[in-house]
Design a protein around this motif. Structure first.
Motif, PDB file in Angstrom:
ATOM      1  N   PRO A 176       0.836  -1.211   0.000  1.00 20.70           N
ATOM      2  CA  PRO A 176       0.000   0.000   0.000  1.00 20.70           C
ATOM      3  C   PRO A 176       0.865   1.254   0.000  1.00 20.70           C
ATOM      4  N   LEU A 177       0.267   2.346  -0.455  1.00 17.03           N
ATOM      5  CA  LEU A 177       0.954   3.633  -0.458  1.00 17.03           C
ATOM      6  C   LEU A 177       1.036   4.182   0.974  1.00 17.03           C
ATOM      7  N   PRO A 178       1.987   5.072   1.243  1.00 18.31           N
ATOM      8  CA  PRO A 178       2.366   5.350   2.652  1.00 18.31           C
ATOM      9  C   PRO A 178       1.356   6.116   3.476  1.00 18.31           C
ATOM     10  N   GLN A 179       0.533   6.983   2.877  1.00 18.09           N
ATOM     11  CA  GLN A 179      -0.357   7.833   3.656  1.00 18.09           C
ATOM     12  C   GLN A 179      -1.781   7.264   3.674  1.00 18.09           C
ATOM     13  N   CYS A 180      -2.437   7.348   4.840  1.00 15.98           N
ATOM     14  CA  CYS A 180      -3.825   6.930   4.958  1.00 15.98           C
ATOM     15  C   CYS A 180      -4.605   8.007   5.691  1.00 15.98           C
ATOM     16  N   TYR A 181      -5.907   7.818   5.771  1.00 13.62           N
ATOM     17  CA  TYR A 181      -6.800   8.723   6.501  1.00 13.62           C
ATOM     18  C   TYR A 181      -7.490   7.910   7.579  1.00 13.62           C
ATOM     19  N   ILE A 207     -11.920  14.330   1.033  1.00 14.08           N
ATOM     20  CA  ILE A 207     -11.014  13.432   1.772  1.00 14.08           C
ATOM     21  C   ILE A 207     -10.176  12.608   0.800  1.00 14.08           C
ATOM     22  N   LEU A 208     -10.834  12.035  -0.194  1.00  7.43           N
ATOM     23  CA  LEU A 208     -10.122  11.175  -1.137  1.00  7.43           C
ATOM     24  C   LEU A 208      -9.182  11.967  -2.034  1.00  7.43           C
ATOM     25  N   VAL A 268      -3.542  13.063  -3.556  1.00  6.60           N
ATOM     26  CA  VAL A 268      -2.431  14.006  -3.706  1.00  6.60           C
ATOM     27  C   VAL A 268      -1.294  13.643  -2.763  1.00  6.60           C
ATOM     28  N   ARG A 269      -1.619  13.321  -1.518  1.00  9.57           N
ATOM     29  CA  ARG A 269      -0.585  12.985  -0.537  1.00  9.57           C
ATOM     30  C   ARG A 269       0.182  11.720  -0.914  1.00  9.57           C
ATOM     31  N   ASN A 270      -0.422  10.869  -1.743  1.00 14.86           N
ATOM     32  CA  ASN A 270       0.251   9.647  -2.181  1.00 14.86           C
ATOM     33  C   ASN A 270       0.799   9.755  -3.598  1.00 14.86           C
ATOM     34  N   GLY A 271       0.896  10.992  -4.104  1.00 12.03           N
ATOM     35  CA  GLY A 271       1.614  11.219  -5.346  1.00 12.03           C
ATOM     36  C   GLY A 271       0.784  11.213  -6.607  1.00 12.03           C
ATOM     37  N   GLY A 272      -0.530  11.024  -6.502  1.00 13.62           N
ATOM     38  CA  GLY A 272      -1.369  11.010  -7.688  1.00 13.62           C
ATOM     39  C   GLY A 272      -1.089   9.812  -8.578  1.00 13.62           C
ATOM     40  N   MET A 303      -7.344   4.049   2.736  1.00 21.17           N
ATOM     41  CA  MET A 303      -5.963   3.881   2.301  1.00 21.17           C
ATOM     42  C   MET A 303      -5.917   3.743   0.787  1.00 21.17           C
ATOM     43  N   ALA A 304      -4.731   3.884   0.224  1.00 20.72           N
ATOM     44  CA  ALA A 304      -4.538   3.790  -1.217  1.00 20.72           C
ATOM     45  C   ALA A 304      -3.461   2.758  -1.519  1.00 20.72           C
ATOM     46  N   SER A 305      -3.597   2.113  -2.676  1.00 18.81           N
ATOM     47  CA  SER A 305      -2.638   1.093  -3.093  1.00 18.81           C
ATOM     48  C   SER A 305      -2.432   1.182  -4.600  1.00 18.81           C
ATOM     49  N   PRO A 306      -1.297   0.712  -5.093  1.00 21.61           N
ATOM     50  CA  PRO A 306      -1.111   0.661  -6.544  1.00 21.61           C
ATOM     51  C   PRO A 306      -2.136  -0.274  -7.184  1.00 21.61           C
ATOM     52  N   LEU A 307      -2.568   0.058  -8.390  1.00 20.97           N
ATOM     53  CA  LEU A 307      -3.472  -0.828  -9.111  1.00 20.97           C
ATOM     54  C   LEU A 307      -2.766  -2.145  -9.434  1.00 20.97           C
TER      55      LEU A 307
END
Length: 293
Positions: free
Chosen positions: A4-9, A77-78, A83-87, A120-124
């Motif tokens: 997963p990408l480093p930043q979450c909410y 929020i999303l 943006v915080r995870n680099g777009g 949270m965000a993750s690479p596709l």
């Protein structure tokens, strides 16, 4: 799967995913008393945002949890998390639980507690051209899930066991069958192409309404006739093509079921046309502003 990408909410704050913490008394942890959504992001742009969050709102209503945010607040929020995870390309997973109380009680807390919100965000997922060209194997499994599969609940143990059954058989997906009817995959919607017609099962309590499924049907109306009706197991096995769809993978061709080939055993021409249509749709999205007014 990529990390997963480093930043979450979490509950109003953007934090490092490695530092995120929730109470062990959270009802999502104790009971699976929670719902979730997953939506893809292409070139920093959310795909089918309103459709996904309409479905989230419906799931929350069905489990009697007040939606903690409006659509506009969810979008903000999303957008910030992206943006915080680099777009770029990614997918966003969000979960809303009923919240945490001091104890473990099956009935809802009285008074109600504040819902827990986690995003949270993750690479596709990356699928190679070789994989797409070969298609994907599936198996069939008998349905042993609960009776409200239309709610996007985090209580996915049955789906997990089905997916592992497919993995143990060297297959990509498990197609769920009940009373001789094919319903959906363990984490996908299902379609067949028979005699030039695209067929998918109707929404019901036994099937999760699919946002990518609906997008597929919309695109397919420009390619072929579409029918929404039940699909028998015999029809599945005799189909010219079988597809599965999911938010993070668009539409994928299934070229074998229970080790028997579907059609020619290769991705069919209808799927190739739909793949091109999805590619055009993503390009249209890439050509729009990242944030719509």
């Amino acid at each position: 799967m990529a990390e997963p990408l480093p930043q979450c909410y979490l509950n109003g704050d953007y934090v490092a995913l490695s530092d995120a913490r929730i109470s062990p008394l959270d009802r999502g942890f104790l009971f699976g008393d929670s719902v979730y959504e997953v939506l893809p992001v292409f070139a920093g742009r959310m795909f089918l945002f309103r459709e996904h969050f309409d479905r989230l709102a419906r799931s929350l209503r069905e489990i009697r949890v007040e939606n903690p945010h409006t659509h506009q607040e969810w979008r903000a929020i999303l957008e910030q998390l992206i943006v915080r995870n680099g777009g770029g390309d990614m997918y966003v997973y969000l979960q809303v639980t009923r919240g945490a109380e001091f104890g473990r009680n099956h009935a809802f807390p009285v008074p109600a507690v504040k819902p827990t919100v986690f995003v949270m965000a993750s690479p596709l997922p990356v699928l190679t051209e070789e994989q797409r060209a070969a298609g994907f194997a599936a198996i069939t499994v008998q349905d042993f899930r609960w009776g409200r599969c239309d709610i996007k609940s985090t209580a996915l143990l049955a789906n997990v066991l089905m997916k592992q059954q497919a993995a143990d058989a060297g297959a990509y997906e498990a197609l769920i069958v009940r009373d001789g009817e094919v319903l959906e995959g363990s984490s996908t919607s299902v379609f067949i192409v028979a005699n030039g017609v695209l067929v998918t099962p109707p929404n019901s309590h036994r099937i999760l309404p699919g946002t990518t499924r609906d997008a597929t049907l919309s695109l397919a109306t420009n390619v072929m006739p579409v029918e929404i009706r039940s699909i028998s197991l015999d029809e599945l096995r005799a189909a010219d093509e079988v597809w599965i769809s999911a938010a993070t993978r668009d539409v994928l061709p299934v070229t074998s079921v229970d080790a028997a080939p579907i059609g020619s055993g290769k991705p069919g021409p209808a799927w190739l046309r739909l793949r091109e249509a999805f590619a055009r749709l993503r390009q249209q999205l890439a050509d729009t502003p990242v944030y719509e007014p």
